[in-house]
Design a protein around this motif. Structure first.
Motif, PDB file in Angstrom:
ATOM      1  N   TRP A  92       8.201   3.832   6.915  1.00  0.00           N
ATOM      2  CA  TRP A  92       7.162   3.501   5.929  1.00  0.00           C
ATOM      3  C   TRP A  92       6.546   4.781   5.350  1.00  0.00           C
ATOM      4  CZ3 TRP A  92       5.519  -0.158   2.851  1.00  0.00           C
ATOM      5  CH2 TRP A  92       4.224  -0.112   2.334  1.00  0.00           C
ATOM      6  N   THR A  93       6.278   5.758   6.223  1.00  0.00           N
ATOM      7  CA  THR A  93       5.686   7.022   5.778  1.00  0.00           C
ATOM      8  C   THR A  93       6.564   7.689   4.742  1.00  0.00           C
ATOM      9  OG1 THR A  93       4.813   7.310   7.987  1.00  0.00           O
ATOM     10  CG2 THR A  93       4.793   9.244   6.574  1.00  0.00           C
TER      11      THR A  93
ATOM     12  N   VAL B 165       6.444   5.692   1.453  1.00  0.00           N
ATOM     13  CA  VAL B 165       5.177   5.837   0.709  1.00  0.00           C
ATOM     14  C   VAL B 165       5.073   7.231   0.090  1.00  0.00           C
ATOM     15  CG1 VAL B 165       2.662   5.902   0.957  1.00  0.00           C
ATOM     16  CG2 VAL B 165       3.955   4.097   2.042  1.00  0.00           C
TER      17      VAL B 165
ATOM     18  N   ALA C  45       7.349   7.308  -2.801  1.00  0.00           N
ATOM     19  CA  ALA C  45       6.859   6.412  -3.865  1.00  0.00           C
ATOM     20  C   ALA C  45       5.678   7.048  -4.589  1.00  0.00           C
ATOM     21  CB  ALA C  45       6.458   5.059  -3.286  1.00  0.00           C
ATOM     22  N   GLN C  46       4.788   7.697  -3.835  1.00  0.00           N
ATOM     23  CA  GLN C  46       3.650   8.374  -4.455  1.00  0.00           C
ATOM     24  C   GLN C  46       4.126   9.501  -5.374  1.00  0.00           C
ATOM     25  OE1 GLN C  46       0.240   8.250  -4.490  1.00  0.00           O
ATOM     26  NE2 GLN C  46       0.214   6.275  -3.477  1.00  0.00           N
TER      27      GLN C  46
ATOM     28  N   THR D 217       2.925  -5.580   0.958  1.00  0.00           N
ATOM     29  CA  THR D 217       2.100  -4.380   0.801  1.00  0.00           C
ATOM     30  C   THR D 217       2.674  -3.493  -0.296  1.00  0.00           C
ATOM     31  OG1 THR D 217       1.569  -4.470   3.147  1.00  0.00           O
ATOM     32  CG2 THR D 217       1.120  -2.401   2.024  1.00  0.00           C
TER      33      THR D 217
ATOM     34  N   ALA E 110       2.141  -5.074  -3.727  1.00  0.00           N
ATOM     35  CA  ALA E 110       0.738  -5.027  -4.140  1.00  0.00           C
ATOM     36  C   ALA E 110       0.314  -3.614  -4.532  1.00  0.00           C
ATOM     37  CB  ALA E 110      -0.149  -5.536  -3.004  1.00  0.00           C
ATOM     38  N   GLU E 111       0.912  -2.612  -3.893  1.00  0.00           N
ATOM     39  CA  GLU E 111       0.573  -1.221  -4.217  1.00  0.00           C
ATOM     40  C   GLU E 111       1.285  -0.743  -5.486  1.00  0.00           C
ATOM     41  OE1 GLU E 111      -1.507   0.899  -2.633  1.00  0.00           O
ATOM     42  OE2 GLU E 111      -2.058  -0.419  -0.974  1.00  0.00           O
TER      43      GLU E 111
ATOM     44  N   TYR F 228       4.590  -0.293  -5.756  1.00  0.00           N
ATOM     45  CA  TYR F 228       5.737   0.560  -5.445  1.00  0.00           C
ATOM     46  C   TYR F 228       7.076  -0.112  -5.769  1.00  0.00           C
ATOM     47  CZ  TYR F 228       2.454   3.355  -2.623  1.00  0.00           C
ATOM     48  OH  TYR F 228       1.409   4.136  -2.185  1.00  0.00           O
TER      49      TYR F 228
ATOM     50  N   PRO G 125      -1.582  -7.947   1.094  1.00  0.00           N
ATOM     51  CA  PRO G 125      -1.333  -6.548   0.726  1.00  0.00           C
ATOM     52  C   PRO G 125      -1.720  -5.555   1.823  1.00  0.00           C
ATOM     53  CG  PRO G 125      -2.688  -7.636  -0.935  1.00  0.00           C
ATOM     54  CD  PRO G 125      -2.422  -8.639   0.122  1.00  0.00           C
TER      55      PRO G 125
ATOM     56  N   ALA H   1       0.595  -4.299   6.253  1.00  0.00           N
ATOM     57  CA  ALA H   1       1.226  -3.167   6.953  1.00  0.00           C
ATOM     58  C   ALA H   1       0.183  -2.421   7.785  1.00  0.00           C
ATOM     59  CB  ALA H   1       1.880  -2.222   5.951  1.00  0.00           C
ATOM     60  N   ASP H   2      -0.992  -2.227   7.221  1.00  0.00           N
ATOM     61  CA  ASP H   2      -2.075  -1.534   7.919  1.00  0.00           C
ATOM     62  C   ASP H   2      -2.599  -2.374   9.090  1.00  0.00           C
ATOM     63  OD1 ASP H   2      -4.255   0.063   8.561  1.00  0.00           O
ATOM     64  OD2 ASP H   2      -5.500  -0.719   6.941  1.00  0.00           O
TER      65      ASP H   2
ATOM     66  N   GLN I   7     -11.040  -7.418   0.987  1.00  0.00           N
ATOM     67  CA  GLN I   7     -11.232  -6.291   0.063  1.00  0.00           C
ATOM     68  C   GLN I   7     -10.359  -6.433  -1.180  1.00  0.00           C
ATOM     69  OE1 GLN I   7     -10.634  -2.704   2.318  1.00  0.00           O
ATOM     70  NE2 GLN I   7     -12.779  -2.549   2.880  1.00  0.00           N
TER      71      GLN I   7
ATOM     72  N   ARG J 205      -4.794   3.196  -5.455  1.00  0.00           N
ATOM     73  CA  ARG J 205      -4.175   1.910  -5.140  1.00  0.00           C
ATOM     74  C   ARG J 205      -2.730   2.005  -5.582  1.00  0.00           C
ATOM     75  NH1 ARG J 205      -5.460  -3.701  -4.689  1.00  0.00           N
ATOM     76  NH2 ARG J 205      -3.597  -4.455  -3.672  1.00  0.00           N
ATOM     77  N   GLY J 206      -1.857   2.353  -4.650  1.00  0.00           N
ATOM     78  CA  GLY J 206      -0.465   2.551  -4.989  1.00  0.00           C
ATOM     79  C   GLY J 206      -0.315   3.681  -5.980  1.00  0.00           C
ATOM     80  N   LEU J 207       0.211   3.353  -7.159  1.00  0.00           N
ATOM     81  CA  LEU J 207       0.442   4.380  -8.169  1.00  0.00           C
ATOM     82  C   LEU J 207      -0.727   4.486  -9.146  1.00  0.00           C
ATOM     83  CD1 LEU J 207       4.219   3.635  -8.857  1.00  0.00           C
ATOM     84  CD2 LEU J 207       3.230   5.345  -7.333  1.00  0.00           C
TER      85      LEU J 207
ATOM     86  N   PHE K 214      -1.039   7.359   5.549  1.00  0.00           N
ATOM     87  CA  PHE K 214       0.288   6.741   5.557  1.00  0.00           C
ATOM     88  C   PHE K 214       0.368   5.407   6.283  1.00  0.00           C
ATOM     89  CE2 PHE K 214       1.249  11.215   4.720  1.00  0.00           C
ATOM     90  CZ  PHE K 214       1.937  11.040   3.534  1.00  0.00           C
ATOM     91  N   ARG K 215      -0.610   5.120   7.111  1.00  0.00           N
ATOM     92  CA  ARG K 215      -0.566   3.811   7.765  1.00  0.00           C
ATOM     93  C   ARG K 215      -1.528   2.843   7.081  1.00  0.00           C
ATOM     94  NH1 ARG K 215       2.964   4.395  11.683  1.00  0.00           N
ATOM     95  NH2 ARG K 215       2.902   6.161  13.088  1.00  0.00           N
TER      96      ARG K 215
END
Lengths: 418, 310
Positions: free
Chosen positions: A70-71, A74, A77-78, A92, A95-96, A98, A377, A380-381, A418, B58-60, B271-272
């Motif tokens: 996942w790390t 992400v 993806a970022q 997740t 929703a983000e 990605y 979303p 994962a957390d 949230q 929030r994501g991108l 990351f988590r």
């Protein structure tokens, strides 16, 4: 040939080579399973045959250990550099932002292809009504036993425990010097959460309300009772292996393969892993439904879907690869060699799959399963951090279990809203 | 050469001439590649981290939220818990690095038997990549199959396998021990080099005066090593404060947050939990703490002034 003509010919040849190479695009592929030995020969063959059939596409596998999967995704993806084809926590990631919605690609496919997936299976790969993945394999959880240890303890493998009382009786009989009935998973991966959910569901409890806006680990008495019983196998009954706070899927399967534990709650893929660790154990295992306190208790079915990342520059080629990987041939190989259950409904009656009694039993048990990951979303957390932290704290301070899970309800409910 | 001699007596205003401007320009040109490289790998990411700390990511997509991330981080008990864990981890590790590093250096400076072999042996933990070292220790400490439990059980020191990384106290002790194991050679190496620069005449004079071993250490060795030890321990503190690799691999910050030092909290938040803005705020706060601490430490020990007097 004149000198000019010769030069022209050389120039054409020189330019044509790179041009052809430029037409070949590279798509990266990342799933948490590419590093697992039982799958390696299959994915290598899949890529080789896909590239032979699609000379314009090169597939580059991204090998990442499960805990870093996942790390890595992400981070890439970022940076807008995520691999084209990925298998990640779908809700997740979607929703983000990605992942790329796949509805347009899906809509172009013939009905014969689309009909291979049951609507409820596809719904597990959707977020806010859009399709973000194509489910390609999964695994239903069940109780796997070591037949030799069961028989050695004077228990009847043909009559495995159906209730928790019976399970506890078995567990006490299976525990001896330097050997335990089972393992409690409390390590920092979402496998801890998966197994905990099966115990909660097996007691008629719920971890969340129906629309996933409230956590009910402590609020629901049945859930709290299940949590206490499950963790109590270590903290109270002493029938579980030591060090549960560091026990993950890896440690659990190694303990089982070595005969240190007699039973493990796991998915079908664990069978291939255990045999890989200890080939001598092949044929000495049997599987049964998880003991439960309610009739027809659901199990957990983990669904892995292939998605296309938002930063993928070649979605058409990625889709082509996904479709290729979904083919019956690979699904059967994955099931037979890596023990991953196919999710296409047109594969249920394949002779190779029907011939495997253990797979057949997992399929039977999985007929009453709830899909995982849960659709939120923040899942994962929540699955890797909050729930695992609570399990670890309760294992370390059993007397505070009520308070720990009440705190968990508050914290997770806040995240859900949230 | 002649230029150097000439310019030393020229009044300051003469340095504003065209020739000097050209020389300065040349200087900047020579420095430019390094400055550009540093800007690319240090300054830009630093500014990006600052910028990220003011965003809700929030994501991108991101939204400017001012100091909201800092407020959330400072209001979160997890941050203060991690700060406490970090302080314990850093102070124990650095004190042990310096004390053990100094003792080992003194020993290795004296011995003559297998001198080189022993020096290489003691340097090994530092030469091994931190991730590799952490993985080795992870398996040594593994409860069921680890060698340490096996040895302790065989020797009758424990009756059942101990989950070294599974309970808060032992997990903290284990990661701190591994950090000490890995960090001692760095201080040892520096100190050993420092010991070899101390003039032998000082010890000879002390011996003629009848100084004891302790007095020689107290009044010759330590004063000569003071500057080196201050710089080395400051570097060590900065190094240990930002460490994530050992804890990341061995415990991930667990169990139940017992080893969650600030870099581990930062990693887990980013990351988590996918909260990059808050993670960046933690990073900035960590950077500020290190800068303030380093400045205070060097000022208190007055290394700069002492150096100027020389």
């Amino acid at each position: 040939m004149s000198r000019n003509a010769l030069l022209a010919a050389v120039a054409v040849i020189a330019l044509a080579g790179p041009a052809a190479a430029q037409n070949r695009v590279t798509i990266q592929w990342q799933t948490p399973n590419l590093t697992e030995s039982q799958y390696e020969p299959i994915w290598k063959q899949t890529i080789a045959e896909f590239e032979a059939a699609n000379p314009d596409v090169k597939v580059e596998p991204i090998l990442v250990a499960r805990r870093d999967h996942w790390t890595k995704f992400v981070a890439s993806a970022q940076a807008r550099q995520a691999p084209c084809v990925v298998a990640v926590d779908l809700t997740t990631a979607a929703a983000e932002g990605y992942l790329r919605p796949m509805d347009d690609l899906w809509a172009k496919e013939p009905a014969s292809f689309r009909d291979a997936w049951a609507p409820e299976m596809l719904s597990a790969a959707k977020w806010e009504g859009k399709l973000y993945g194509l489910p390609n394999w999964g695994g239903t959880y069940a109780e796997v036993y070591n037949r030799e240890l069961v028989e050695k303890a004077g228990l009847d493998p043909k009559n495995p425990p159906k209730t928790w009382d019976e399970y506890l009786r078995w567990a006490k009989a299976l525990t001896g010097p330097d050997r335990w009935a089972t393992s409690i998973l409390g390590g920092k991966t979402d496998t801890t959460t998966r197994v905990l959910l099966t115990w909660i569901w097996g007691n008629g409890g719920e971890a969340f309300n129906a629309d996933m806006t409230e956590a009910t680990f402590a609020k629901n008495p049945k859930s709290l009772e299940a949590i206490k019983f499950y963790l109590g196998l270590f903290t109270k009954e002493g029938v579980a292996s030591p060090a549960p706070t560091t026990t993950n899927y890896l440690e659990q399967t190694v303990l089982f393969a070595q005969g240190k534990i007699a039973t493990m709650r796991n998915a079908y893929w664990s069978i291939a892993k255990v045999i890989g660790d200890n080939p001598a154990i092949e044929g000495k295992m049997f599987v049964a439904p998880m003991p439960a306190n309610i009739p027809n208790a659901p199990t957990l079915a983990s669904v892995s879907a292939h998605s296309i990342s938002q930063s993928c520059r070649y979605p058409e080629q990625a889709w082509r690869f996904i479709k290729f990987d979904m083919d019956k041939k690979w699904a059967i190989q994955r099931a037979v060699k890596a023990n991953w259950m196919p999710l296409r409904r047109d594969l249920v009656n394949e002779p190779e799959l029907k011939a495997d009694p253990m797979l057949a039993e997992f399929v039977r048990i999985g007929a009453n399963a709830r899909s995982y990951p849960l659709p939120h979303p923040a899942w994962a957390d929540i699955a890797v951090n909050d729930i695992v932290d609570a399990v670890q704290k309760a294992l370390l301070e059993p007397a505070r279990t009520d308070e720990i899970f009440r705190d968990l309800d508050v914290r997770v409910t806040r995240k859900l809203r949230q | 050469m002649s230029n150097t001699t000439t310019t030393t007596n020229i009044p300051a205003r003469a340095w504003t001439g065209r020739g000097l401007a050209r020389e300065r320009w040349h200087g900047y040109l020579f420095l430019a590649p390094t400055l550009l490289f540093l800007a690319a790998v240090i300054v830009l990411p630093l500014f990006h981290a600052f910028w990220t700390s003011f965003q809700r990511i929030r994501g991108l997509n991101s939204t400017f939220v001012g100091f909201a991330n800092y407020v959330r981080v400072l209001e979160d008990e997890a941050f203060w818990h991690s700060l406490r864990v970090s302080l314990g981890f850093v102070s124990i590790s650095v004190v042990a690095h310096v004390v053990l590093g100094l003792l080992l250096a003194l020993a290795l400076n004296k011995i003559t038997f297998a001198r080189t072999a022993l020096r290489v042996l003691f340097l090994t933990p530092w030469m091994v990549a931190a991730a590799v070292g952490a993985t080795i220790w992870l398996w040594l400490l593994e409860p069921q199959f680890g060698v340490i439990n096996y040895i302790l059980q065989s020797a009758g020191l424990i009756s059942a396998p101990v989950a070294w990384l599974g309970t808060p106290g032992t997990a903290f002790a284990a990661v701190t021990t591994v950090e000490i194991w890995r960090g001692v050679p760095f201080i040892m190496l520096l100190t050993l080099a420092g010991l070899q620069t101390i003039p032998a005449e000082q010890y000879e004079a002390a011996e003629i005066d009848g100084a004891t071993t302790w007095q020689k250490f107290r009044f010759i060795t330590l004063p000569n090593l003071k500057y080196l030890l201050v710089v080395a321990s400051t570097l060590d503190i900065i190094n240990v404060v930002r460490h994530y690799d050992i804890i990341g691999i061995m415990t991930g910050g667990g169990p139940a947050g017992a080893t969650e030092v600030l870099p581990a909290l930062l990693y887990n938040t980013a990351f988590r939990a996918n909260r990059f803005g808050e993670a960046a705020a933690i990073g900035v706060l960590l950077l500020l703490m290190v800068l303030i601490f380093a400045a205070m430490y060097l000022r208190i020990t007055r290394v700069g002034q002492e150096d100027d007097r020389r």
